[in-house]
Write an enzyme that holds these catalytic residues in place. Structure first.
Site, PDB file in Angstrom:
ATOM      1  CB  SER A 177       8.443   4.038  -4.919  1.00  0.00           C
ATOM      2  OG  SER A 177       9.254   2.877  -4.834  1.00  0.00           O
ATOM      3  CE1 TYR A 180       4.179   1.159  -3.817  1.00  0.00           C
ATOM      4  CE2 TYR A 180       6.235   0.633  -4.938  1.00  0.00           C
ATOM      5  CZ  TYR A 180       5.557   1.263  -3.909  1.00  0.00           C
ATOM      6  OH  TYR A 180       6.251   1.995  -2.994  1.00  0.00           O
TER       7      TYR A 180
END
Length: 261
Positions: A139, A152
């Protein structure tokens, strides 16, 4: 002949936005696709659409990987491509120090452990052939602080580090098992829909206002499409990228150029 004719591609998280777009793109490019996900209905539908095979899989289950790899090896005795796209954003209500250990472990189990398990299950077969291409979906927040999504952010930063280390292993003894990471920004997926909904709820604004606020941080001014990420993945697993390994590729509309997250 298509670019990936004769190659077998194993794609996790294939029922999701980026995973599904990748499955369609690699199948269009000629690959035989093996698709895994926990979402059985949409996964089977996608397998029918792409002419692939669907397997229900929890990527955090080590034992489950053995069966998945066995099926993926059946067409040719090889796995030429692995795309680790399975991932979750976690419970966004558990922000910062409110993140429970159970939630922290749940997110890492899927995002980081699942990627580790996939790579370690498939790479030995690629190393035996001295060739193969792995793409791990990280990400853009791998490069940013994520106080509202601790688990995350940590999981995706770990994916990038894992990728770099595996690239060195794949290059040992003259091997050409390539491993790269792709770092999407705000892409139109269920995950970013959830983030926008959470942002709106936490700030008391509408979802349209929340999306406009997020988009305003991106130079291109809009969320990207899953196909934008799939295009990058298709390049990285193709012969056009045979000298590319251990690298991180940002698909974020320029967001990380001007933002610290």
């Amino acid at each position: 002949m298509s670019a990936l004719t004769g190659r077998v591609a194993l794609i996790t998280g294939a029922a999701g936005g980026i995973g599904a777009a990748t499955a369609r793109r690699l199948a269009r490019d000629g690959a035989t696709v093996i698709l895994t996900d926990v979402a059985e209905g949409s996964g089977k539908a996608l397998a029918a659409e792409t002419g692939g095979t669907f397997l229900r899989q929890d990527v955090s289950d080590p034992d489950g990987w053995h069966g998945v790899v066995d099926v993926a090896l059946r067409p040719t005795g090889r796995i030429d491509i692995l795309v680790n796209a399975a991932g979750i954003e976690g419970d966004l209500a558990q922000a910062g120090l409110a993140t429970s250990y159970a939630e922290f472990r749940r997110v890492l189990a899927i995002n980081l452990d699942g990627t580790f398990l996939g790579c370690t299950a498939v790479m030995p077969h690629m190393i035996a052939e001295a060739t193969g291409a792995i793409v791990n979906i990280a990400s853009i927040v791998s490069f940013m602080a994520t106080p509202s999504a601790l688990a995350y952010g940590v999981s995706k930063a770990g994916v990038e580090q894992l990728t770099r280390s595996l690239a060195i292993i794949g290059a040992a003894d003259g091997g050409r098992v390539r491993c790269n990471s792709v770092h999407p920004g705000v892409i139109r997926t269920r995950m970013t829909d959830s983030i926008i909904q959470s942002y709106a709820a936490n700030t008391g604004i509408s979802e349209a206002e929340a999306e406009a606020g997020i988009n305003s941080a991106v130079p291109f001014g809009v969320r990207g499409a899953p196909e934008d990420v799939a295009g990058m993945i298709a390049y990285l697993v193709s012969d056009d990228a045979t000298y590319v390994t251990g690298a991180s590729f940002r698909v974020d509309g320029g967001w990380s150029v001007i933002s610290a997250g």
